[in-house]
Write an enzyme that holds these catalytic residues in place. Structure first.
Site, PDB file in Angstrom:
ATOM      1  N   ASP A 146      52.341  16.385  30.179  1.00  0.00           N
ATOM      2  CA  ASP A 146      53.302  15.764  28.919  1.00  0.00           C
ATOM      3  C   ASP A 146      53.828  13.969  29.183  1.00  0.00           C
ATOM      4  O   ASP A 146      54.248  13.881  28.437  1.00  0.00           O
ATOM      5  CB  ASP A 146      53.235  16.177  27.768  1.00  0.00           C
ATOM      6  CG  ASP A 146      52.636  17.786  27.378  1.00  0.00           C
ATOM      7  OD1 ASP A 146      51.852  17.558  27.626  1.00  0.00           O
ATOM      8  OD2 ASP A 146      53.392  18.422  27.011  1.00  0.00           O
ATOM      9  N   LYS A 200      50.872  10.599  32.322  1.00  0.00           N
ATOM     10  CA  LYS A 200      49.986  10.297  33.376  1.00  0.00           C
ATOM     11  C   LYS A 200      49.143   9.334  32.755  1.00  0.00           C
ATOM     12  O   LYS A 200      48.786   8.400  33.429  1.00  0.00           O
ATOM     13  CB  LYS A 200      49.825  11.479  33.912  1.00  0.00           C
ATOM     14  CG  LYS A 200      51.596  12.195  34.309  1.00  0.00           C
ATOM     15  CD  LYS A 200      50.718  13.415  34.915  1.00  0.00           C
ATOM     16  CE  LYS A 200      49.961  14.712  34.523  1.00  0.00           C
ATOM     17  NZ  LYS A 200      50.986  14.613  33.421  1.00  0.00           N
ATOM     18  N   GLY A 260      45.878  17.607  29.060  1.00  0.00           N
ATOM     19  CA  GLY A 260      44.743  16.677  27.818  1.00  0.00           C
ATOM     20  C   GLY A 260      45.614  14.948  28.052  1.00  0.00           C
ATOM     21  O   GLY A 260      46.546  14.687  27.700  1.00  0.00           O
ATOM     22  N   GLN A 298      49.157  18.693  34.335  1.00  0.00           N
ATOM     23  CA  GLN A 298      50.070  19.271  33.991  1.00  0.00           C
ATOM     24  C   GLN A 298      51.531  18.687  34.783  1.00  0.00           C
ATOM     25  O   GLN A 298      51.454  17.590  34.822  1.00  0.00           O
ATOM     26  CB  GLN A 298      50.327  20.957  34.761  1.00  0.00           C
ATOM     27  CG  GLN A 298      49.355  21.710  33.424  1.00  0.00           C
ATOM     28  CD  GLN A 298      47.820  21.326  34.120  1.00  0.00           C
ATOM     29  OE1 GLN A 298      47.514  21.638  34.795  1.00  0.00           O
ATOM     30  NE2 GLN A 298      47.212  20.586  33.152  1.00  0.00           N
TER      31      GLN A 298
HETATM   32  P1  IMP Z   1      48.012  27.188  31.350  1.00  0.00           P
HETATM   33  O1  IMP Z   1      47.637  26.754  32.270  1.00  0.00           O
HETATM   34  O2  IMP Z   1      46.919  26.862  30.469  1.00  0.00           O
HETATM   35  O3  IMP Z   1      47.651  28.639  31.489  1.00  0.00           O
HETATM   36  O4  IMP Z   1      49.406  27.057  30.477  1.00  0.00           O
HETATM   37  C1  IMP Z   1      50.576  27.916  30.958  1.00  0.00           C
HETATM   38  C2  IMP Z   1      51.617  27.074  30.572  1.00  0.00           C
HETATM   39  O5  IMP Z   1      51.656  25.489  31.849  1.00  0.00           O
HETATM   40  C3  IMP Z   1      51.843  27.142  29.119  1.00  0.00           C
HETATM   41  O6  IMP Z   1      53.491  27.046  29.071  1.00  0.00           O
HETATM   42  C4  IMP Z   1      51.701  25.757  29.317  1.00  0.00           C
HETATM   43  O7  IMP Z   1      52.151  25.146  27.699  1.00  0.00           O
HETATM   44  C5  IMP Z   1      51.668  24.811  29.981  1.00  0.00           C
HETATM   45  N1  IMP Z   1      51.198  23.675  30.342  1.00  0.00           N
HETATM   46  C6  IMP Z   1      49.390  24.249  30.529  1.00  0.00           C
HETATM   47  N2  IMP Z   1      48.780  22.332  30.567  1.00  0.00           N
HETATM   48  C7  IMP Z   1      49.491  21.626  30.165  1.00  0.00           C
HETATM   49  C8  IMP Z   1      49.777  20.150  30.634  1.00  0.00           C
HETATM   50  O8  IMP Z   1      48.554  19.884  30.534  1.00  0.00           O
HETATM   51  N3  IMP Z   1      50.750  19.779  29.593  1.00  0.00           N
HETATM   52  C9  IMP Z   1      51.929  20.627  29.089  1.00  0.00           C
HETATM   53  N4  IMP Z   1      52.129  21.604  29.518  1.00  0.00           N
HETATM   54  C10 IMP Z   1      51.204  22.076  29.989  1.00  0.00           C
END
Ligand code: IMP
Length: 445
Positions: free
Chosen positions: A17, A20, A44, A234
């Site tokens: 977040d 990017k 996102g 991420q």
């Molecule tokens: P997952 O990738 O959905 O399994 O989530 C694992 C961790 O990464 C969690 O704490 C999510 O909130 C965080 N996370 C996953 N994708 C994003 C992103 O695009 N932005 C911010 N946090 C993310």
């Protein structure tokens, strides 16, 4: 062959977040190809232009620029249901997509039952849950590494239906063993069976997109002298190896991830653009040493609209963490820094920045090795805020002295220049430093 031509990488240096999407969108006109190399619909990437907001989950951020080739690499995990919705939102005719969006056959599929598994596993963890986006990311990568996953290219084989069903039954069995009640499951507002039907129709659309081998496609483009930008998702502190494990995502979010997620040799990586927010946020569980739990934190959340673009969850907010930033710069080999959301700090009279941590009574100015477990007390330096809006400022050099001082503290700590500062959500709200290296790289001096 042009073997001096290298791919640039743009990635996040915090917990995701960082903004990017907007930066890639601004840089894209200077690139022929934008390629995603890891993650999936947990991302996102928000883009705002012409008063409209778009959120991209899997599709690279170059999609809105005519002539840009957008690649979804082998390291990405694909959910056909979500990609289908994303394509609808883009409103780009299918004939145009045929020339602008290319998906690697080696990319793995996120099955509806992977999402079910994500929910079942998180549910079971109780208080220790990761705070996953519940998009099935972890289970899909688990199957990839266990060599039981399904790739997009498998959809062309006669055994696909059988393999799909076998994997789904295995997931259902595990979910049941974990005590998860399937009848409770609603995915994006749909009961499982309806979601699965929609998933299969999304799969038909995904199959109709041009299929590539990303390693061949990207290297050939580089050979021909094309400019390539690899777009990370991420952030570094969510990396499966170097993030605050186990509170991480399931892929390598760092520069090395671009090599394995596209099939590009390390020697073919050029500049690494590291994007960070002027403060920190984190969504989901896990350590966050500089988290602000008082009214200042609420203020940052409100002014920065810090709510997840994928899940809508409120983000945890905190001060900038310089040792963590320096660590991220090191792991990624960052050559240029880009700071976003500086405007969110406009009304702060004082700004704090973490310069070290106290662990067991001792001060450390590097991230402690077992950062996941220990209680760390941040040691702050306090700076004067600029305490004024930035709307009337149109050059980097005209920024208030207090903001330039803030930048100087950051540069002095991490030893990499801040070339760009973003001061608002719109494409146009961006200030590039005069003579910055990034301008030479993009040949726009
Ligand atoms: P997952 O990738 O959905 O399994 O989530 C694992 C961790 O990464 C969690 O704490 C999510 O909130 C965080 N996370 C996953 N994708 C994003 C992103 O695009 N932005 C911010 N946090 C993310």
């Amino acid at each position: 062959m042009n073997d001096t031509n290298k791919a640039d990488v743009l990635l996040g240096l915090q917990w995701g977040d960082e903004g990017k999407g907007k930066i890639v969108d601004v840089l894209t006109p200077h690139y022929k190809m934008v390629a995603r190399f890891q993650g999936g619909p947990n991302a996102g990437h928000t883009l705002v232009f012409e008063d409209k907001k778009y959120i991209l989950h899997t599709i690279p951020s170059g999609i809105f620029h005519k002539g840009c080739l957008n690649v979804v690499g082998n390291g990405v995990v694909l959910d056909p249901f979500i990609i289908n919705k994303e394509l609808d939102q883009l409103n780009i005719p299918d004939e145009e997509l045929q020339e602008s969006l290319f998906v690697c056959g080696k990319a793995h599929l996120i099955l509806p039952s992977h999402r079910l598994m994500d929910a079942a596993i998180e549910n079971k963890k109780g208080k220790l849950k990761i705070g996953s986006t519940l998009k099935g990311i972890g289970p899909a990568y688990t199957d990839k590494v266990a060599r039981t996953g399904l790739r997009l290219s498998d959809t062309a084989t006669p055994e696909f239906d059988e393999k799909y069903d076998r994997l789904k039954q295995e997931h259902l069995r595990i979910a049941k063993d974990l005590g998860y009640d399937l009848r409770e499951l609603v995915l994006d507002g749909l009961p499982f069976d309806d979601y699965e039907k929609a998933w299969f129709s999304g799969l038909e659309r995904l199959k109709a997109l041009p299929r590539i081998q990303s390693e061949v496609f990207v290297n050939e483009a580089l050979d021909k002298g094309a400019r390539v930008l690899a777009e990370g998702a991420q952030g570094t502190l969510l990396d499966i190896d170097f993030g605050s494990y186990p509170y991480v995502t399931s892929s390598n979010t760092i520069t090395a991830g671009a090599c394995v997620g596209l099939g590009v040799a390390p020697s073919r990586i050029g500049e690494v653009f590291g994007v960070f927010k002027a403060y920190c946020t984190r969504v989901g569980s896990g350590p966050f040493p500089t988290e602000i739990l008082d009214a200042d934190g609420d203020r940052l959340r409100d002014e920065g609209h810090e709510y997840g673009s994928t899940t809508g969850r409120p983000r945890r907010c905190g001060w900038l963490d310089l040792p963590a930033l320096k660590y991220a710069v090191m792991i990624n080999g960052v050559s240029r820094l880009i700071m976003t959301k500086a405007d969110v700090l406009n009304s702060m009279e004082k700004i704090r920045v973490c310069v070290a941590y106290k662990v067991d009574g001792e001060s450390h100015d590097v991230v402690p090795l077992s950062a996941g477990q220990q209680d760390m007390e941040p040691i702050y330096e306090e700076l004067r805020g600029w305490n004024r809006p930035l709307d009337d400022i149109h050059t980097f050099e005209a920024l208030p002295q207090e903001l330039l001082d803030y930048v100087a503290v950051i540069e002095d700590f991490v030893k990499v220049p801040v070339d760009i500062i973003s001061v608002g959500a719109d494409r146009k709200e961006i200030l590039i430093r005069k003579g910055a290296g990034i301008l030479q790289r993009l040949s726009v001096v």
